[in-house]
Design an enzyme around this catalytic site. Structure first.
Site, PDB file in Angstrom:
ATOM      1  N   SER A  78       2.641  -8.838 -52.727  1.00 55.86           N
ATOM      2  CA  SER A  78       4.084  -8.974 -52.607  1.00 55.86           C
ATOM      3  C   SER A  78       4.442 -10.110 -51.663  1.00 55.86           C
ATOM      4  O   SER A  78       3.592 -10.652 -50.953  1.00 55.86           O
ATOM      5  CB  SER A  78       4.673  -7.650 -52.086  1.00 55.86           C
ATOM      6  OG  SER A  78       4.139  -7.355 -50.809  1.00 55.86           O
ATOM      7  N   GLN A  79       5.724 -10.468 -51.649  1.00 60.81           N
ATOM      8  CA  GLN A  79       6.175 -11.555 -50.792  1.00 60.81           C
ATOM      9  C   GLN A  79       6.055 -11.184 -49.318  1.00 60.81           C
ATOM     10  O   GLN A  79       5.723 -12.025 -48.480  1.00 60.81           O
ATOM     11  CB  GLN A  79       7.634 -11.908 -51.122  1.00 60.81           C
ATOM     12  CG  GLN A  79       8.173 -13.106 -50.371  1.00 60.81           C
ATOM     13  CD  GLN A  79       7.402 -14.376 -50.659  1.00 60.81           C
ATOM     14  OE1 GLN A  79       7.053 -14.639 -51.801  1.00 60.81           O
ATOM     15  NE2 GLN A  79       7.113 -15.156 -49.641  1.00 60.81           N
ATOM     16  N   SER A  80       6.300  -9.918 -48.978  1.00 58.87           N
ATOM     17  CA  SER A  80       6.174  -9.498 -47.587  1.00 58.87           C
ATOM     18  C   SER A  80       4.727  -9.619 -47.111  1.00 58.87           C
ATOM     19  O   SER A  80       4.470 -10.010 -45.973  1.00 58.87           O
ATOM     20  CB  SER A  80       6.653  -8.047 -47.438  1.00 58.87           C
ATOM     21  OG  SER A  80       5.900  -7.180 -48.284  1.00 58.87           O
TER      22      SER A  80
ATOM     23  N   ASP B 299       4.122 -13.238 -46.436  1.00 56.72           N
ATOM     24  CA  ASP B 299       4.779 -13.643 -45.196  1.00 56.72           C
ATOM     25  C   ASP B 299       3.981 -13.207 -43.985  1.00 56.72           C
ATOM     26  O   ASP B 299       3.866 -13.952 -43.000  1.00 56.72           O
ATOM     27  CB  ASP B 299       6.195 -13.054 -45.138  1.00 56.72           C
ATOM     28  CG  ASP B 299       7.108 -13.672 -46.192  1.00 56.72           C
ATOM     29  OD1 ASP B 299       6.748 -14.738 -46.725  1.00 56.72           O
ATOM     30  OD2 ASP B 299       8.157 -13.086 -46.480  1.00 56.72           O
TER      31      ASP B 299
ATOM     32  N   ARG C   7      12.400 -13.196 -54.003  1.00 63.46           N
ATOM     33  CA  ARG C   7      11.448 -12.077 -53.978  1.00 63.46           C
ATOM     34  C   ARG C   7      11.724 -11.145 -52.801  1.00 63.46           C
ATOM     35  O   ARG C   7      11.596  -9.926 -52.931  1.00 63.46           O
ATOM     36  CB  ARG C   7      10.018 -12.613 -53.926  1.00 63.46           C
ATOM     37  CG  ARG C   7       9.561 -13.238 -55.230  1.00 63.46           C
ATOM     38  CD  ARG C   7       8.073 -13.545 -55.216  1.00 63.46           C
ATOM     39  NE  ARG C   7       7.766 -14.681 -54.343  1.00 63.46           N
ATOM     40  CZ  ARG C   7       7.780 -15.943 -54.730  1.00 63.46           C
ATOM     41  NH1 ARG C   7       8.097 -16.247 -55.980  1.00 63.46           N
ATOM     42  NH2 ARG C   7       7.461 -16.919 -53.900  1.00 63.46           N
TER      43      ARG C   7
END
Length: 636
Positions: free
Chosen positions: A293-295, A298, A312
């Site tokens: 996922s984008q998290s 990050d 996202r």
């Protein structure tokens, strides 16, 4: 006898299958063992009662072990859970005579006085007999009146009874060892059946049971298959991952599929799954072909500032909100669920369900699917529920083989010691190779340079063992064959590796490169190092290119690829529009073309007109003819 899969639903087992089941016990080495337990004896009693009920045989509502009669079925069932009944079952299994209720109470009183000490026993000695008589009278009155005398059976289980039960349990443990139906080394409990072959058994997932019922799975199966037991029972199924969510509230009672047509992708068992509520969501939260996922990206590489990453992140928050709102809507169902099965791909997804007290973290009903599942969809939920709730015909577990330690005849040493000595005796070159390859894969160029200097190794160090690195004998060969573009540039430009070294097949590092960007790294190094650095022809390296030339070439190639993709998309759109136009023409038909002069074909249209419309048309035609004649006369 053939066993049909439709009869193996654990909440609606066929009578023949249910009667044939026998729980299997195993020791710590997965060897089958016989274990006479309270559960097994009680299950036989319940089975006999169920058989009598189904055969419409009159029942006397009695317990043959405790020699007690009851007035109705609920009081009889509650009796099976009392300490008095359990204690007598323990004694019967040890071939000891069963106690009456009076003897049982006296045993409790005697043990209680012994636990309180000699002073208490001497003070209460005179009153003990009268108290016991009062207890006996009260209990006999309760038996005669309502049969609910054992509802408060847990009050009888004091320290003395626990000590007695612990003694019996300890004796059984000494005889049988650590024997349990849970020692299966798998997520399933195994059941024998006379309907199967000798090498086959039934398996049922442990996840279907809670902490209390898993100690007596056979009794639980009988209770599930009671006529009124599973009518209103429900469970919850949730799956989330990759931006996809699927959730459902499923009834334990199957739907009636009699007369349903057979579907290619859906079995009859899946058609019978009855969803009370179901919902699916999808949000764009994962970049295509990137994974995670984008998290997660990050947290690993820092926050990106692109339009796609922003979208996202927004979709992740929206998906979280959608799921929590759905859980709030389904809160009345969740409070009544027997099980809550959850499959979350990561901790963040699982945390969604634990927020806002929708599902508590310590809830015993919260479980994970004990098998691998696919993308969250309603179809996957149906498959998973069928996988969970149907008995599986599996091979009988084989005992674990005991591996005997064979000692070396010459040295008489343990194999573990010999293995440790062999590891110590490995050559230093192999250790150097392991460290260098690890640093090379991770792209740790500074550490790689420092390691070579510390151990006084050359950049053209030959990797060992030779049999393992026969095609990639040097670091440059290894980096080129594994598409490590950045490390190829550093090895050539900074560490001055020799590109002319060949492996046993006569291939240089350039020949081992599979990707175009890796070959470009060789060409850039040739341009920066110059032609005097080495014999580039022997290294098979292509013409030198500067970084500007490579960037320009890559940009042109990218533009050409984009233009080609755009042209393909444009052609596909034109073809789609043409297909759409042809389909629309087919629906409308060919139609009739109008006369260019504006005249109407009378034969084609008069039949569809009313008499008034026909007269009006004829008048209009006569008027137009008169007007035409007038214009001709004026022209003359």
């Amino acid at each position: 006898m053939s066993v049909k899969k439709n009869d193996l639903y654990v909440y609606d087992l066929a009578d023949s299958i249910l009667k044939s089941l026998k729980l299997m016990y195993f020791d710590h080495m997965l060897r089958e063992a016989e274990n006479n337990d309270v559960e097994q004896t009680t299950s036989k009693i319940i089975q006999e009662e169920n058989e009598g009920k189904k055969k419409n045989i009159s029942n006397s509502f009695s317990c043959s072990i405790c020699d007690t009669k009851f007035t109705d079925r609920p009081s009889q069932r509650s009796h099976y859970q009392t300490s008095f009944h359990i204690f007598n079952v323990k004694r019967s299994l040890k071939d000891l005579p069963c106690l009456t209720l009076t003897e049982f109470d006296k045993l409790l009183a005697n043990n209680k006085t012994s636990l309180e000490g000699p002073e208490a026993s001497s003070n209460s000695e005179s009153d003990s007999e009268s108290e016991l008589e009062q207890i006996d009278e009260k209990k006999e009155e309760n038996v005669a009146q309502s049969g609910d005398m054992y509802e408060s059976s847990q009050s009888f289980l004091d320290e003395s009874l626990e000590a007695e039960l612990q003694k019996l349990s300890a004796e059984e443990a000494d005889e049988s060892g650590s024997i349990s139906c849970l020692n299966t080394k798998s997520p399933q409990i195994y059941l024998k059946s006379s309907l199967l072959q000798a090498d086959d058994v039934f398996g049922i997932y442990k996840a279907l049971f809670d902490s209390k019922s898993i100690s007596s799975p056979l009794d639980t199966l009988f209770r599930w298959n009671d006529d009124d037991a599973g009518i209103t029972k429900i469970s919850a199924l949730f799956m989330v991952g990759g931006g996809h969510f699927a959730g459902a509230i499923v009834s334990h009672q199957r739907a009636n599929i009699k007369g349903n047509a057979k579907k290619q992708e859906t079995s009859f068992q899946e058609q019978a799954v009855q969803f009370i509520e179901h919902k699916t969501f999808h949000r764009y939260t994962t970049r295509r072909k990137q994974g995670g996922s984008q998290s997660a990206m990050d947290n690993a590489k820092g926050k990106a500032n692109s339009a796609g990453s922003t979208l996202r992140r927004y979709n992740e928050a929206a998906l979280r909100t959608d799921i929590q709102n759905l859980l709030g809507t389904w809160a009345p169902y969740l409070s009544k669920c027997e099980n809550i099965f959850l499959r979350a791909s990561n901790v963040q997804d699982k945390q969604i369900f634990l927020e806002n007290n929708n599902i508590k973290k310590d809830d015993e009903r919260l479980k994970t699917f004990p098998f691998t599942t696919g993308r969250p969809t309603l179809g996957e939920l149906r498959k998973s529920w069928c996988e969970l709730t149907y008995l599986k015909k599996v091979p009988k577990p084989t005992p674990i083989e005991v591996k005997k330690l064979t000692l070396n005849k010459q040295t008489n040493e343990d194999p573990k010691t010999m293995k440790h000595q062999d590891a110590k005796a490995s050559s230093p070159q192999e250790k150097y190779t392991e460290e260098l390859i690890a640093l090379l894969k991770k792209g740790r160029a500074p550490l790689l340079i420092a390691y070579l200097k510390k151990n006084k190794l050359d950049v053209n160090f030959l990797l060992e063992p030779t049999a393992k690195y026969i095609s990639t004998p040097t670091l440059l060969h290894y980096a080129a064959s594994h598409n490590l573009k950045q490390m190829v540039t550093i090895l050539l430009s900074n560490m001055k590796a020799d590109p002319c070294v060949k492996n046993q097949s006569g291939k240089t590092a350039w020949d081992m490169a599979k990707e175009e960007n890796v070959r470009q790294s060789f060409q850039i190094a040739r341009h920066s190092l110059g032609e005097e650095y080495t014999n580039w022809a022997d290294a098979h390296v292509g013409d030198p290119l500067s970084r500007e030339q490579v960037d320009k070439f890559n940009k042109e190639a990218e533009e050409a690829a984009n233009n080609e993709a755009e042209s393909i998309i444009r052609k596909e759109l034109d073809a789609a529009k043409e297909r759409q136009r042809l389909e629309l023409d087919k629906k409308r038909g060919v139609g009739n073309k109008l006369d260019p002069s504006g005249n109407i074909n009378i034969k084609q249209n008069l039949n569809s007109l009313s008499p008034e419309q026909r007269q009006r048309l004829m008048r209009e035609q006569r008027a137009r003819a008169a007007e035409a004649r007038l214009q001709k006369s004026i022209a003359k």
